[in-house]
Write a protein that holds these residues in place. Sequence first.
Motif, short mmCIF file in Angstrom:
data_model
loop_
_atom_site.label_atom_id
_atom_site.label_comp_id
_atom_site.label_asym_id
_atom_site.label_seq_id
_atom_site.Cartn_x
_atom_site.Cartn_y
_atom_site.Cartn_z
N LEU A 56 5.37 -27.05 32.62
CA LEU A 56 5.42 -27.08 31.05
C LEU A 56 6.30 -28.20 30.68
N ARG A 57 5.61 -28.97 29.83
CA ARG A 57 6.21 -30.24 29.52
C ARG A 57 5.87 -30.68 28.09
N GLY A 58 6.97 -31.50 27.35
CA GLY A 58 6.69 -31.78 25.96
C GLY A 58 7.12 -33.30 26.12
N THR A 59 6.62 -33.94 24.98
CA THR A 59 7.00 -35.44 24.73
C THR A 59 7.12 -35.79 23.47
N TYR A 60 7.77 -37.02 23.07
CA TYR A 60 7.83 -37.31 21.71
C TYR A 60 7.59 -38.84 21.75
N THR A 61 6.78 -39.40 20.84
CA THR A 61 6.54 -40.85 20.82
C THR A 61 6.52 -41.16 19.39
N ASN A 62 7.18 -42.43 18.80
CA ASN A 62 7.02 -42.89 17.61
C ASN A 62 6.27 -44.16 17.57
N LEU A 63 4.96 -44.03 16.86
CA LEU A 63 4.24 -45.23 17.03
C LEU A 63 3.96 -45.96 15.64
N SER A 64 4.74 -47.10 15.52
CA SER A 64 5.05 -47.77 14.19
C SER A 64 3.51 -48.31 13.82
N SER A 65 3.41 -48.61 12.68
CA SER A 65 2.36 -49.22 11.85
C SER A 65 2.39 -50.74 12.20
N GLU A 66 1.07 -51.12 12.29
CA GLU A 66 0.82 -52.68 12.59
C GLU A 66 1.50 -53.41 11.39
N ASN A 67 2.01 -54.61 11.48
CA ASN A 67 2.51 -55.29 10.25
C ASN A 67 1.27 -56.00 9.81
N LEU A 68 1.05 -55.78 8.29
CA LEU A 68 -0.14 -56.61 7.85
C LEU A 68 0.04 -57.89 7.72
N ARG A 69 1.28 -58.33 7.48
CA ARG A 69 1.49 -59.87 7.69
C ARG A 69 1.34 -60.55 8.89
N ASP A 70 1.08 -59.82 10.00
CA ASP A 70 0.73 -60.37 11.17
C ASP A 70 -0.95 -60.58 11.12
N LEU A 71 -1.56 -60.20 10.36
CA LEU A 71 -2.95 -60.16 10.42
C LEU A 71 -3.45 -61.30 9.52
N SER A 72 -4.47 -62.09 9.82
CA SER A 72 -5.37 -62.98 8.85
C SER A 72 -5.90 -62.43 7.88
N ARG A 73 -6.33 -62.97 6.85
CA ARG A 73 -7.15 -62.79 5.52
C ARG A 73 -8.23 -61.92 6.02
N GLU A 74 -9.06 -62.46 7.03
CA GLU A 74 -10.22 -62.05 7.41
C GLU A 74 -9.90 -60.74 8.07
N GLU A 75 -8.99 -60.56 8.99
CA GLU A 75 -8.63 -59.01 9.60
C GLU A 75 -8.20 -58.09 8.57
N ILE A 76 -7.46 -58.57 7.53
CA ILE A 76 -7.26 -57.48 6.42
C ILE A 76 -8.39 -57.08 5.63
N GLU A 77 -9.40 -58.13 5.41
CA GLU A 77 -10.50 -57.65 4.70
C GLU A 77 -11.32 -56.51 5.54
N ASP A 78 -11.50 -57.10 6.91
CA ASP A 78 -12.32 -56.28 7.82
C ASP A 78 -11.83 -54.74 7.81
N ARG A 79 -10.49 -54.53 7.80
CA ARG A 79 -9.58 -53.29 7.92
C ARG A 79 -10.21 -52.56 6.43
N TYR A 80 -9.99 -53.32 5.40
CA TYR A 80 -10.18 -52.60 4.10
C TYR A 80 -11.97 -52.02 4.20
N ASN A 81 -12.77 -52.84 4.60
CA ASN A 81 -14.09 -52.45 4.58
C ASN A 81 -14.16 -51.18 5.55
N THR A 82 -13.44 -51.20 6.75
CA THR A 82 -13.30 -50.15 7.65
C THR A 82 -13.02 -48.59 6.90
#
Length: 248
Positions: A56-82
Amino acid sequence: SAGDDTYGSLPSFDDRWYMIPFATYTWADTDRGTSDGAGFGFGVGKPINEWLNLELRGTYTNLSSENLRDLSREEIEDRYNTFLDRGFQGDGDFEVGDIALDGLFFFRRQGVQPFLLAGLGAINDDFDCDRTALNAAGGCESDSSWSFMAEAGAGVLVPVTEDISFRVDGRYRYDDNSGGLRDNGSFGDWMVTAGVYIPIGARAKPVTRKYELSADALFGFDQDQLKPQGVATIDNLARELDEVNYTR
């Protein structure tokens, strides 16, 4: 005439309860929209037989949001369409905690010990939405939910001392995402864990058994054939020897 045989015996495997604190690293499903992240966990288990442990085991993980400033304009637009096409609820952090009952199937119990694992349990996803204009346009909402989870993988246990072992494994974790957090679909994360296997309590000490076999009990007078009683005596001795791991 008479003779005796003395031998020491140990259990064929270490059947003590154990605990295992561990660190974990998660390669998050891309549908979570987060970076990969490190975490920690704790397990308690019991060897059931020479091949199987239940844990019997348990885990905890914190997964941080990707920083939009690290993405190109095309990647941001593609994400919005998604967002629009697939019903994504925007970007945000995930705090993921799970609890599961695993079965560990060992190939051997001496030296380096490889194993397979499989388990079922529950997982809690806590989604904290980033309040950006992009997320607002996508209808981002913070929420948390419990879901069904299943996992499978493989690993290896490496003894360091009689009471300490090092264990590492890799596993795939299926997250049903019943709350529809960020995405209406399920998540599939890849994880690796590394921890210290610590048995609880003292290991059983060798037990010394002494057998005395009398010729009169085994054979008839002036006979070289075992009597029925002698056959039964030898069979019982052989059966007991076969059920232990004797050292001498």
